[in-house]
Design an enzyme around this catalytic site. Sequence first.
Site, PDB file in Angstrom:
ATOM      1  N   GLY A   8       0.838  -1.201   0.000  1.00  0.00           N
ATOM      2  CA  GLY A   8       0.000   0.000   0.000  1.00  0.00           C
ATOM      3  C   GLY A   8       0.873   1.251   0.000  1.00  0.00           C
ATOM      4  O   GLY A   8       0.526   2.265   0.603  1.00  0.00           O
ATOM      5  N   GLY A  11      -0.509   4.855  -1.026  1.00  0.00           N
ATOM      6  CA  GLY A  11      -1.634   5.438  -0.287  1.00  0.00           C
ATOM      7  C   GLY A  11      -1.202   6.599   0.601  1.00  0.00           C
ATOM      8  O   GLY A  11      -0.050   7.047   0.567  1.00  0.00           O
ATOM      9  N   GLN A  12      -2.147   7.074   1.420  1.00  0.00           N
ATOM     10  CA  GLN A  12      -1.904   8.275   2.222  1.00  0.00           C
ATOM     11  C   GLN A  12      -0.710   8.106   3.164  1.00  0.00           C
ATOM     12  O   GLN A  12       0.149   8.972   3.255  1.00  0.00           O
ATOM     13  CB  GLN A  12      -3.158   8.643   3.035  1.00  0.00           C
ATOM     14  N   ILE A  35      -0.526  -1.927  -5.777  1.00  0.00           N
ATOM     15  CA  ILE A  35      -1.520  -2.709  -6.505  1.00  0.00           C
ATOM     16  C   ILE A  35      -1.612  -2.127  -7.918  1.00  0.00           C
ATOM     17  O   ILE A  35      -1.501  -0.916  -8.083  1.00  0.00           O
ATOM     18  CB  ILE A  35      -2.875  -2.682  -5.758  1.00  0.00           C
ATOM     19  N   TYR A 143     -15.553  -1.177   8.665  1.00  0.00           N
ATOM     20  CA  TYR A 143     -14.158  -0.780   8.883  1.00  0.00           C
ATOM     21  C   TYR A 143     -13.750  -1.119  10.324  1.00  0.00           C
ATOM     22  O   TYR A 143     -12.704  -1.728  10.565  1.00  0.00           O
ATOM     23  CB  TYR A 143     -14.040   0.722   8.623  1.00  0.00           C
ATOM     24  N   LYS A 147     -11.032  -3.719  11.902  1.00  0.00           N
ATOM     25  CA  LYS A 147      -9.916  -3.219  12.720  1.00  0.00           C
ATOM     26  C   LYS A 147      -9.821  -3.993  14.043  1.00  0.00           C
ATOM     27  O   LYS A 147      -8.729  -4.325  14.494  1.00  0.00           O
ATOM     28  CB  LYS A 147     -10.044  -1.707  12.960  1.00  0.00           C
TER      29      LYS A 147
END
Length: 319
Positions: A8, A11-12, A35, A143, A147
């Site tokens: 990832g 990403g951010q 990805i 989400y 988590k």
Amino acid sequence: MKNVLIIGSTGQIGSELTLKLRKEIPGSTVVAGFIKGYEPKGELLESGPAEDVDVRDGKRISEIVRKYRIDTVYNLAALLSAVAEKKPLMAWDIQMNGLLAILEVAREEGCAVFTPSSIGSFGPETPHVMTPQDTIQRPRSMYGVTKVATELLSDYYFHKFGVDTRSVRFPGLISHMTLPGGGTTDYAVEIYYAAVKGEEFVCPIAAGTFMDMMYMPDALKAAVQIMEADPSRLVHRNSFNIASMSFDPEIISAKVRELVPGFRMHYEVDPVRQAIASSWPDSMDDSCAREEWGWAPSFDIDTMSKDMIEHLRARFSGQ
Ligand code: AKB
């Protein structure tokens, strides 16, 4: 931590963590895992190796781990909270099957694993003010469900197989580099962009909704520090509360207005994001992270806001 795989990496969090680790760990190899369709570009591509990897593909993860003698995997592939509510099955697939694939490789190859948790792991029955480290969680969003399951599965692999799993519960993360994609706390990033571009900001979260937030340099510091912490001091592992500031839309908009006079905001509350935000803590108690591995943030809302506005002004002034 020497050779690191970031899954990832575009990403951010990943885009900044990859560059930070490449600069800060001498002699390291930091592989930017991405990805297909989200290829790294610019400095991220040029400053080190990159490999395409689907987080659910254990065989591919294993190949990369062996090729680069990876000792630490940062698992940053996830659908954020608002998107996960729209695509709950995909969120479960990426978050849980992805985590399982990584943990299995880590068990076989002896890697440490960081998989972030979030304020999203808490729910409506959680004590909302100074939320304790160990408390009722029971989130109602997909989400949040993933988590909590991530925390439990990561602890299971540590206790059962000795896999060195560690993590933190991130607040909403604010950064001027890479935009978040589909979180409940995204408004606290977008407000700065709107202000600098001279636009009126439409706030999707209601006044009076407090959430923990954190500036990206502090989040990156935590992600590195936890993986380098002395394991003999860790009472907890997955996952530590970390905190630096808590505010509602009124407080941040007033702060932005101090720096960008004339900034305007009105509310159009998004019911999906609002329901999630209302179920999350107002502020977390991070004393365990402070005691067990020396966590201390460097930014507050004033220093963060000044830095955000300066960077975004520099970026948009040329356009
Ligand atoms: C989100 O809003 O979904 C994330 C988070 C707090 O985990 N930024």
